[in-house]
Design an enzyme around this catalytic site. Sequence first.
Site, PDB file in Angstrom:
ATOM      1  N   PHE A   1      36.785 -96.475  -5.819  1.00  0.00           N
ATOM      2  CA  PHE A   1      36.194 -95.489  -4.911  1.00  0.00           C
ATOM      3  C   PHE A   1      37.239 -94.409  -4.662  1.00  0.00           C
ATOM      4  CE2 PHE A   1      35.158 -93.346  -1.012  1.00  0.00           C
ATOM      5  CZ  PHE A   1      33.809 -93.094  -1.192  1.00  0.00           C
TER       6      PHE A   1
ATOM      7  N   ASP B   1      46.186 -93.491  -6.136  1.00  0.00           N
ATOM      8  CA  ASP B   1      45.355 -93.049  -5.018  1.00  0.00           C
ATOM      9  C   ASP B   1      45.713 -93.917  -3.808  1.00  0.00           C
ATOM     10  OD1 ASP B   1      43.422 -92.600  -3.100  1.00  0.00           O
ATOM     11  OD2 ASP B   1      41.757 -92.511  -4.517  1.00  0.00           O
TER      12      ASP B   1
ATOM     13  N   LYS C   1      43.542 -89.245   4.663  1.00  0.00           N
ATOM     14  CA  LYS C   1      43.194 -90.071   5.809  1.00  0.00           C
ATOM     15  C   LYS C   1      44.277 -90.071   6.886  1.00  0.00           C
ATOM     16  CE  LYS C   1      39.809 -92.978   3.419  1.00  0.00           C
ATOM     17  NZ  LYS C   1      38.641 -92.272   3.954  1.00  0.00           N
TER      18      LYS C   1
END
Length: 400
Positions: free
Chosen positions: A141, A226, A255
């Site tokens: 994801f 990532d 984030k």
Amino acid sequence: MTATEDLIASAEAHSAHNYHPLPVVVASAEGAWMTDVEGRRYLDMLAGYSALNFGHGNQRLIEAAKEQLGRVTLTSRAFHHDRFAEFCARLARLCGKEMVLPMNTGAEAVETAVKTARKWGYRVKGVPEGRARIVVAANNFHGRTTTIVSFSTDPEARADYGPYTPGFDIVPFGDLGALRDAVTEDTVAVLIEPIQGEAGVLVPPPGYLQGVRELTRERGVLFVADEIQSGLGRTGRTFACEHEDVVPDVYLLGKALGGGVVPVSAVVADAEVLGVFRPGEHGSTFGGNPLACAVALEVVAMLETGEFQQRATELGEHLHAELGLLAGSGKVVAVRGRGLWAGVDIDPSHGTGREISEKLMERGVLVKDTHGSTIRIAPPLVISKEDLDWGLDQLRSVLG
């Protein structure tokens, strides 16, 4: 109709149904706790999918934002501003790299990494134009853009968005043999999550990240990590890659970099990689804006002390020990994760992940399900041991 019911009904009537949130309406939050519109408090055990690593309303971050709000919030990259250079230098130093390309969202960072890897492949590696390929892992994801869902294996994320962007090869996560077979002369990068979050907090087998690093170095391919969800203290290290003493060529951050205040993301690499860009070839109006830089600078300063990494390590050991007891009791099928991050597979006899999440909500604990029977636990790193134990007590009660 209660205030909660009224607000949910209005949201359902006037917003697209691209999310299926739990039926709680948050009005305020502090630390690891949130309060709804009717005054009920909930322990946040999700932390905005790691965007709130430092808790709700962290005073250091709020003060940094307030101070910057009174000065200047946006210039665009048409001009320099006085927070940009320090932000890039400090973040680069935290990562042990030379350059930073700031963006806003995690998906923008991934898109930027795809463009970076392809441009590097053509200009530096010498891949023939139009043939660059990137190897990714199944069950990944990385975001929701058209290009990113083109290499998703999740039908919900991918279905009905074609035609899809070509140039990606998908291999099983954790399988070094499959990765080796997939890398060709046209491969420019391997893009993986060191720990797959959305897939259920899947930790790769020991030695996998080291193997990826060795293979990519051997074959002249960029290793792009990532760390948008796994990075910045969540696993007990600044970056999840550090658990195997691995330094990738490119870090993708987001984030928690915005401290739960503003969206901030970045691609961080050495000059050989990010130096491929020239003015006008890539950009973002809000990327690296003064407000984002001010908040992110405070995030970097907080991470430089090691305090939050240590808290995630100590509380994470306690979290996994307690969850391990639940797994031993048969109420939980499996537990995975590192630091203050866990994927918990619930025995189907106790309900689906969604049902368990709803029962926990009724008891004042907020988590979120994924892939049917799995719930994710990722509280803010500022959570107290007492609050963490209380949350785990509620899970035990729900599971009977």
